[in-house]
Structures are given as C-alpha cells and as structure tokens.
Design an enzyme around this catalytic site. Structure first.
Site, PDB file in Angstrom:
ATOM      1  N   ASP A   1       0.905  -1.112   0.146  1.00 53.80           N
ATOM      2  CA  ASP A   1      -0.056  -0.087   0.237  1.00 53.80           C
ATOM      3  C   ASP A   1       0.927   1.174   0.066  1.00 53.80           C
ATOM      4  OD1 ASP A   1      -1.641   1.971   0.745  1.00 53.80           O
ATOM      5  OD2 ASP A   1      -3.013   0.641   1.606  1.00 53.80           O
TER       6      ASP A   1
ATOM      7  N   TYR B   1      10.812   1.394  -0.719  1.00 56.40           N
ATOM      8  CA  TYR B   1      12.098   1.545  -0.831  1.00 56.40           C
ATOM      9  C   TYR B   1      12.828   0.551  -1.972  1.00 56.40           C
ATOM     10  CZ  TYR B   1      12.579   4.509   2.823  1.00 56.40           C
ATOM     11  OH  TYR B   1      12.092   5.712   3.991  1.00 56.40           O
TER      12      TYR B   1
ATOM     13  N   TYR C   1     -11.433  12.772  -4.514  1.00 61.00           N
ATOM     14  CA  TYR C   1     -10.492  12.418  -5.822  1.00 61.00           C
ATOM     15  C   TYR C   1     -10.069  13.697  -6.144  1.00 61.00           C
ATOM     16  CZ  TYR C   1      -9.663  10.023 -10.159  1.00 61.00           C
ATOM     17  OH  TYR C   1      -9.217   9.639 -11.354  1.00 61.00           O
TER      18      TYR C   1
END
Ligand code: NAD
Ligand code: UDP
Ligand code: UDP
Length: 343
Positions: free
Chosen positions: A83, A89, A170
């Site tokens: 998520d 990384y 949104y």
C-alpha cells in the site's frame, strides 16, 4: 490493436522469448504503482513488450492479479503487494504513479483512504523519486477541472471544484498530487510529468466499477434497462486505453514538465452514448432516466493542442472500434461468470 490483444490473450507466459531484450544501455527499471489496475496493466504490457524491467506495486483494492498474471514468472517482471500510503524503498529509473481508485463509486467508498492514497501515497512516491533520481509521471485527471466553466478544457484552466462535495476526495486529492509534484520539482529538482487523463475505456475495465461505459455495456448485453443519470444532456469524451498508453509513454520520454491533457476530443452526450452502445450491442434494452448525481460535471472535452504540439500525440482509435473490442471483452467476462456460477 487486435494483434497486441491476441498476443496477450494467448498468455504471453508461453511466449516469453518473443519479448525483445534491450541492450543494457536502453533498458530501464520502471516502477508502475497501480500496475494491476485497468490502465496500469495495459501500460505494463507495453513496457514489458519493449523489453524493460517492470516492478508493479499494488494493494489490489480495485486491481487484480489476473490483469498481470501473464507476466508472473518473467525475469524482467516483479509484482509487489504493498500500500503506497506506507513508505517503500526500491531502486528505479522511472515511475508511472497510477495508484488510486478511479471510478466515482470506488473512490467514494472510502473517501479518507482516497485522500491518503493521493496525498501521503504521492509524497512517498515523490520522496522515492527524489532519493533515487527517478523521473516520475503522475496520473492526474480531468476531474481537476471539476464542473468546468470553460469548454473545452485546456491546461491553463484552473478548474471549478467543490472542495467539500462527494467527489472532493478524488478531485482535491489529485489537485494536491499535482501541487506536490511541482513543489518537489521546484524545491528538490525532481523530474516530473503530469498527465491529466480524460475518461478512458477498454478491456480489463472493472465490470462493477459503476462507470458509464461498463454499466451501459453490461446492461445492453443482458437486455437490462440502460440507466441514464439525470437528463443525459451532460457530455463526456472517451478515449481507448491504447491511445492513453501511447500518450503516457510519449510524455515520459519528452522533456515537457507542465500538465498535459491526454484524452479524445470527440464529445458525446450521455444520451447519445447510450444509443451508440445499444446500437453496437444490438439489444432491446430500454433507456431509462434516473436521478442526477451530485456535482456531476456537465461538459467535458479535452483541448489537446498541447499534447499534439509537445508530444506529437493524438488519439487514433475511433470510438466504435474501441467499443466493439470492449463489448467483446465484457461478453466473454459475463460468460466466464455464468460458467463459474454453474460449476
Ligand atoms: P484502477 O482502479 O483500475 O487502477 C488503480 C490501481 O491502483 C488498482 O490496481 C488499485 O488496486 C491500485 N491502488 C489503489 N490504491 C492503492 C494504494 N493505496 N496502494 C497501492 N495501490 C493502490 O483505475 P484505472 O482506471 O486504471 O486508473 C489508473 C490511474 O489513472 C488512476 O490514478 C486514476 O485516477 C487515473 N485516471 C483514470 C481515468 C480513467 O478513465 N480510467 C481517468 C482519469 C484518471
Ligand atoms: N520515502 C519512501 N521511499 C524512499 C524515500 C522516501 O517511501 O525511497 C518516503 C519517506 O518515508 C517520506 C516521504 O517519502 O515520508 C517523503 O520523502 P522526503 O525525503 O521528501 O521527506 P523526508 O523524509 O525528509 O520527510
Ligand atoms: N452515468 C450514467 N449512467 C450510469 C453511469 C454513469 O448516466 O449508469 C453518467 C454520469 O452521471 C456521468 C457520466 O455518465 O455524467 C460519466 O460517468 P462515469 O462515472 O463513467 O465517469 P466520470 O466522468 O463522472 O468520472
């Protein structure tokens, strides 16, 4: 188009050796966030077929492993369940940042999560780009123009968005994502590309995403009533997914850093669109009018002069052709569902 579609359908996994291997200099490591979704998976196909190394990061909220399963096991491909609201990384050269629910019912399902994904998630992606010096392309949207007072919409228009309405999670989320991109560009020297994507359709669209293309096709295929929200006089301009992928790849390759509309300027009222689909499917479905939805943008059509000028890009696939391919896809999906219900 058909050729590519068939090639993928024939399970590329059996066909791996046909994928070109670029020489080391041209091959890139590319991260696609949201790569298991509708647009992302088509982009992954394009990048993999070009011989790049592709890492997909997805939390499978609206995406599916099935969309990219034909690449699982390929040595250039990696699928990471993650998520993006949490830091990540990786070492990459380019990032296509597509992770975000896209259809109104999906993004309204959990508005807080939609905001987190587009703000905190985008900060993580820009932080990653800054650390590794990667170029990053942000999937923004025509929704940044809200219910527009300017028509058609060009990139210089600042928009007309209700900041507290049901679509705000949104629209404002994407507006902040754009703001963040330019803050990272100015302050940290991150190389950003911003695509303002207009309504897109094609195979692998979510069957139940509640959008007009999937609703109308499913309704027509099942002889159910075709549901128009409001008067049907509101307009949209629909682009086929392969055109969008061409535009995204061209934008990433360009030196253009300002926002750029990627969409098909052929505009239809929703009423006309219902008739087009009814006709293509050849159904007896009735067309019914339901209540209008809140804050529904009334007119939408991209001005694509910028994309033409700076990317030498314009859409190629006519609406009817794209719709036929999509209708075939949905018909097959319906058959699969019926088959699995019987067994
Ligand atoms: P989609 O829902 O099919 O794909 C989005 C993907 O992002 C999914 O695979 C989903 O699981 C993943 N995702 C969502 N939240 C995530 C998170 N927090 N962490 C990791 N992954 C996450 O939608 P799409 O139509 O493919 O849209 C892709 C992008 O393009 C989105 O950013 C969308 O806003 C943008 N866009 C799409 C359209 C369109 O018409 N399809 C129009 C404008 C903009
Ligand atoms: N980040 C990340 N991956 C990286 C580098 C950074 O997920 O490879 C995250 C990091 O956790 C931080 C965010 O991106 O929360 C923003 O990074 P930046 O370096 O801009 O901010 P800082 O770490 O200085 O707060
Ligand atoms: N719409 C409709 N019937 C449906 C689904 C959508 O009339 O079953 C309308 C919706 O009100 C909007 C347009 O079609 O005016 C496009 O809606 P969609 O959700 O596909 O995308 P949007 O562009 O609004 O994000």
């Amino acid at each position: 188009l058909q050729h590519l579609e068939t090639k993928i359908e024939n399970k590329v996994s059996k066909d791996f050796p046909t994928v070109k291997f670029l020489n080391y200099k041209n091959r890139k490591r590319i991260l696609v966030t949201g790569g298991a979704g509708f647009v992302g998976s088509h982009l992954v196909d394009r990048l993999m077929l070009a011989g790049h190394e592709v890492i997909v990061v997805d939390n499978f909220f609206t995406g599916r492993k099935r969309n990219v399963e034909h690449w699982v096991g390929h040595e250039n491909f990696e699928l990471v369940h993650h998520d993006i609201v949490r830091p990540l990384y990786l070492e990459v050269d380019e990032i296509y940042h597509l992770a975000s629910p896209a259809s109104p019912p999906h993004y309204m399902l959990n508005p807080v999560k939609t905001i987190k994904t587009n703000t905190l998630g985008t900060i993580n992606i820009l932080g990653l780009a800054k650390r590794v010096g990667a170029k990053v392309l942000i999937a923004s949207t025509s929704e940044v123009y809200g219910d527009p007072n300017e028509h058609p919409q060009s990139e210089t228009y600042w928009g007309h968005v209700n900041p507290i309405g049901p679509r705000a999670c949104y629209d404002e989320g994407k507006r902040v994502a754009e703001t963040l991109s330019y803050a990272y560009m100015r302050q940290e020297g991150v190389s950003v590309r911003v695509a303002r994507i207009f309504n897109t359709f094609g195979p692998r669209m979510h069957m139940n995403d509640g959008r007009v293309v999937s609703n109308f096709i499913l309704q027509a295929l099942q002889n159910d009533s075709i549901t128009i929200y409001g008067s049907g006089k509101q307009t949209r301009s629909f682009q086929y997914v392969s055109d969008l992928v061409d535009g995204l790849v061209a934008l990433m390759a360009s030196n253009y850093t300002q926002p750029i509309n990627i969409g098909n300027p052929v505009e239809h009222t929703i009423e006309e669109f219902a008739l087009i689909i009814k006709d293509l499917v050849g159904t007896n479905s009735k067309i019914v009018e339901l209540a209008a939805v809140e804050d529904d943008p009334q007119r939408r059509r991209p001005d694509i002069s910028r994309a033409k000028k700076y990317l030498n890009w314009e859409p190629k696939v006519p609406l009817a052709e794209g719709l036929k391919t999509t209708i075939m896809y949905f018909a097959k999906e319906l058959q699969k569902t019926k088959h699995s219900q019987r067994n």
